[in-house]
Design a protein around this motif. Structure first.
Motif, mmCIF file in Angstrom:
data_model
loop_
_atom_site.group_PDB
_atom_site.id
_atom_site.type_symbol
_atom_site.label_atom_id
_atom_site.label_comp_id
_atom_site.label_asym_id
_atom_site.label_seq_id
_atom_site.Cartn_x
_atom_site.Cartn_y
_atom_site.Cartn_z
ATOM 1 N N ILE A 23 0.843 -1.206 0.000
ATOM 2 C CA ILE A 23 0.000 0.000 0.000
ATOM 3 C C ILE A 23 0.872 1.248 0.000
ATOM 4 O O ILE A 23 0.624 2.200 -0.754
ATOM 5 C CB ILE A 23 -0.964 -0.004 1.215
ATOM 6 C CG1 ILE A 23 -2.054 -1.053 1.004
ATOM 7 C CG2 ILE A 23 -1.583 1.375 1.429
ATOM 8 C CD1 ILE A 23 -2.896 -1.325 2.245
ATOM 9 N N ALA A 24 1.911 1.261 0.831
ATOM 10 C CA ALA A 24 2.809 2.418 0.889
ATOM 11 C C ALA A 24 3.496 2.640 -0.456
ATOM 12 O O ALA A 24 3.619 3.783 -0.926
ATOM 13 C CB ALA A 24 3.842 2.233 1.997
ATOM 14 N N GLU A 25 3.940 1.555 -1.105
ATOM 15 C CA GLU A 25 4.582 1.680 -2.417
ATOM 16 C C GLU A 25 3.609 2.220 -3.456
ATOM 17 O O GLU A 25 3.966 3.074 -4.270
ATOM 18 C CB GLU A 25 5.125 0.320 -2.875
ATOM 19 C CG GLU A 25 6.318 -0.162 -2.094
ATOM 20 C CD GLU A 25 6.688 -1.609 -2.424
ATOM 21 O OE1 GLU A 25 6.120 -2.185 -3.362
ATOM 22 O OE2 GLU A 25 7.554 -2.148 -1.718
ATOM 23 N N LEU A 26 2.371 1.741 -3.430
ATOM 24 C CA LEU A 26 1.371 2.217 -4.387
ATOM 25 C C LEU A 26 1.025 3.687 -4.145
ATOM 26 O O LEU A 26 0.843 4.450 -5.106
ATOM 27 C CB LEU A 26 0.115 1.340 -4.318
ATOM 28 C CG LEU A 26 0.270 -0.078 -4.865
ATOM 29 C CD1 LEU A 26 -0.982 -0.897 -4.555
ATOM 30 C CD2 LEU A 26 0.558 -0.067 -6.353
ATOM 31 N N GLU A 27 0.934 4.089 -2.889
ATOM 32 C CA GLU A 27 0.667 5.499 -2.596
ATOM 33 C C GLU A 27 1.814 6.382 -3.062
ATOM 34 O O GLU A 27 1.589 7.474 -3.588
ATOM 35 C CB GLU A 27 0.395 5.685 -1.106
ATOM 36 C CG GLU A 27 -0.965 5.160 -0.687
ATOM 37 C CD GLU A 27 -1.204 5.193 0.812
ATOM 38 O OE1 GLU A 27 -0.241 5.397 1.590
ATOM 39 O OE2 GLU A 27 -2.366 5.003 1.214
ATOM 40 N N GLN A 32 4.006 10.213 -7.176
ATOM 41 C CA GLN A 32 4.957 10.536 -8.243
ATOM 42 C C GLN A 32 4.254 10.751 -9.575
ATOM 43 O O GLN A 32 4.621 11.638 -10.333
ATOM 44 C CB GLN A 32 5.997 9.425 -8.373
ATOM 45 C CG GLN A 32 6.998 9.405 -7.250
ATOM 46 C CD GLN A 32 8.002 8.275 -7.404
ATOM 47 O OE1 GLN A 32 7.898 7.455 -8.303
ATOM 48 N NE2 GLN A 32 8.982 8.244 -6.508
ATOM 49 N N LEU A 33 3.235 9.936 -9.839
ATOM 50 C CA LEU A 33 2.510 10.074 -11.091
ATOM 51 C C LEU A 33 1.760 11.397 -11.161
ATOM 52 O O LEU A 33 1.580 11.962 -12.240
ATOM 53 C CB LEU A 33 1.535 8.909 -11.277
ATOM 54 C CG LEU A 33 2.172 7.553 -11.554
ATOM 55 C CD1 LEU A 33 1.124 6.456 -11.514
ATOM 56 C CD2 LEU A 33 2.889 7.550 -12.888
ATOM 57 N N GLU A 34 1.310 11.879 -10.022
ATOM 58 C CA GLU A 34 0.553 13.123 -9.992
ATOM 59 C C GLU A 34 1.441 14.358 -9.980
ATOM 60 O O GLU A 34 0.962 15.460 -10.207
ATOM 61 C CB GLU A 34 -0.378 13.137 -8.772
ATOM 62 C CG GLU A 34 -1.506 12.141 -8.895
ATOM 63 C CD GLU A 34 -2.346 12.023 -7.631
ATOM 64 O OE1 GLU A 34 -1.873 12.439 -6.541
ATOM 65 O OE2 GLU A 34 -3.463 11.502 -7.739
ATOM 66 N N SER A 35 2.744 14.209 -9.727
ATOM 67 C CA SER A 35 3.635 15.369 -9.704
ATOM 68 C C SER A 35 4.092 15.687 -11.123
ATOM 69 O O SER A 35 4.475 14.815 -11.880
ATOM 70 C CB SER A 35 4.832 15.120 -8.787
ATOM 71 O OG SER A 35 5.688 14.153 -9.351
#
Length: 193
Positions: A23-27, A32-35
């Protein structure tokens, strides 16, 4: 038995911890994808990583890692296809990530979601490939969890022994699942868009 229950609880705790890390890795991936500028590079890296994971799960890529080698050998009676299928289902339930099976001769067969097992002659047929005993399943996943799952009283190991067979397990340093699945075209399923 109390020892089995303690082991199962320990395995559940380790699975919960593994899921928390995932979960932490996916968050982090989502962040990163949103930056802005890093978003495109992160999206490409994430797509590659997911393609590798999906390739291993679909059986189109080889895999290696920790796991077990499980051997089914006849004693008084032959090993039946349903016993092997029960073991595969138990291993999947215990977190197996990649599996392949081989018989006494011939090439191994990658086990995927669509794999089938049927009794044939003196052996079994897996995905259309006839095999003779002994059968060896090489499986990648947490060895302790999978071994506990197979050894649960009344489970796979007990059932095979009651039906005249033996199950032995070995934990090699590295398990290599090299057989690849080549699925045919889908006739009915279509992606939803």
């Amino acid at each position: 038995r109390p020892e089995d229950l303690v082991r199962i609880l320990s395995d559940l705790d380790s699975r919960a911890e593994r899921l928390r890390r995932e979960i932490a890795e996916l968050e982090e991936s989502k962040r990163q994808l949103e930056s802005g500028a890093q978003g495109r590079e992160a999206a490409v890296a994430e797509a590659r990583r997911r393609a590798e994971v999906l390739g291993i799960l679909a059986g189109t890529l080889p895999a290696e890692g920790p796991g077990l080698e499980v051997v089914f050998a006849p004693r008084d009676q032959r090993i039946r296809a349903d016993s092997v299928l029960d073991a595969v289902e138990e291993l999947r339930g215990a977190g197996a990530e990649a599996l392949q099976i081989s018989g006494a001769t011939g090439d191994p067969v990658r086990i995927v979601a669509a794999s089938y097992f049927v009794d044939s002659g003196d052996g079994i047929t897996v995905d259309g490939v006839p095999m003779s005993s002994p059968y060896t399943i090489e499986v990648i996943g947490d060895p302790a969890t999978m071994q506990t799952a197979l050894n649960i009283p009344g489970g796979v190991v007990d059932a095979v022994r009651q039906h005249g067979g033996n199950v032995t397990m070995r934990q090699p340093d590295i398990v290599r699942v090299t057989a690849l699945h080549t699925g045919g075209p889908l006739r009915y399923a279509r992606p939803v868009s």
